[in-house]
Design a protein around this motif. Sequence first.
Motif, PDB file in Angstrom:
ATOM      1  N   ASP A 179       0.836  -1.204   0.000  1.00 53.24           N
ATOM      2  CA  ASP A 179       0.000   0.000   0.000  1.00 53.24           C
ATOM      3  C   ASP A 179       0.872   1.255   0.000  1.00 53.24           C
ATOM      4  O   ASP A 179       2.011   1.221   0.447  1.00 53.24           O
ATOM      5  N   ASP A 180       0.317   2.343  -0.512  1.00 57.93           N
ATOM      6  CA  ASP A 180       0.970   3.660  -0.435  1.00 57.93           C
ATOM      7  C   ASP A 180       2.385   3.645  -0.999  1.00 57.93           C
ATOM      8  O   ASP A 180       3.288   4.290  -0.453  1.00 57.93           O
ATOM      9  N   GLU A 236      -4.600   4.643  -6.271  1.00 59.11           N
ATOM     10  CA  GLU A 236      -5.587   5.070  -5.276  1.00 59.11           C
ATOM     11  C   GLU A 236      -5.783   6.581  -5.370  1.00 59.11           C
ATOM     12  O   GLU A 236      -4.916   7.289  -5.872  1.00 59.11           O
TER      13      GLU A 236
HETATM   14 MG    MG Z   1      -3.314   3.152   0.175  1.00 61.52          MG
END
Ligand code: MG
Length: 291
Positions: A179-180, A236
């Motif tokens: 993520d990220d 995202e």
């Molecule tokens: Mg994220």
Amino acid sequence: YAAKRQHQSHALYDPGLEQNRQTQLALLSDLRNAVAENQFVVCYQPKVRMKDGEIDAAEALVRWRHPERGWIPPGDFIPFAEQTGRLRAITQWVIDDVLKRSVEWERDGICIAVSVNVGMSDAEDATFVDFVEDALLRLQVDPSRLCLEITETGGMSRQVELMGNLERLRRLGVRLSIDDFGTGYSSFAYLAQMPVHELKIDRSFVQALDYKFENVSIVRSIIELGHILGLQVVAEGVETESAWQALAVMGCDEAQGYLVAKPMPAEEFARWYLATPMLPYTPPDMSVYDA
Ligand code: MG
Ligand code: C2E
Ligand code: MG
Ligand code: MG
């Protein structure tokens, strides 16, 4: 010097800070009961396959419905819960809730994978993998329906354990996601070593696509890197048509963001999904790159 001293002593007795500390202490004791008292609510945000507009997955995002303070977003308690050793109970509650929901949804014709965010402290602990294995068996969920999103924030403390656990989860058939990506400590070397299926480009890069030209190169490089490593790449924070277009041109696999839908409570998500199984697919506008 006197002025500085005065400033410092003022800072020490800053009522805002004191209140903040008290708020944190109160929240800490409230966190202890929140799981037992069923105060968490999971919302779901769709993920869309960019090449054909199919909604094939959703991300579970937790919110705390506090009896006095009202709705508390995850950013206000998840990091704090992790620092104070209380994240694990929350993560397990979320996974349980999500797997039960998956069973219900499958029966209703909502066949999608659901991602759950897990902390580094969870992923580094072998007993967490035991929990996931037991929960999948107990609730009879196909492991490929579950994806775990891992954010590399404070730096890894137990890299060997982490890699072993990810390998075990992967063998179970659970999907894994970074993520990220692009923020924090994550690096290219780290990414190449991780036994994961998916990479999520942090929304700061995606949102900046619209106003900072150099971000086009950054996002394109991340997508290419992900593809070279055989990963599915997700953007995202897709908020605009133009960001969607740019990502489609660059070959990004999946999009998630307010352009498609905000996170919704489970019942609302189910209604939305059944009414919107596909998004109208717009072919990428290649003229952006002419001239
Ligand atoms: Mg994220
Ligand atoms: P994340 O995993 O990167 O989740 C994406 C965040 O971006 C979510 O915020 C989502 O609501 C928000 N978002 C999605 N699309 C857009 C968009 O188009 N524009 C903007 N401005 N924001 C968008 P949320 O729900 O507040 O969650 C924040 C973070 O809290 C998550 O970031 C995740 O790191 C953490 N989190 C959420 N739920 C859980 C959980 O159950 N467990 C753990 N450990 N962490 C969680
Ligand atoms: Mg996430
Ligand atoms: Mg993010």
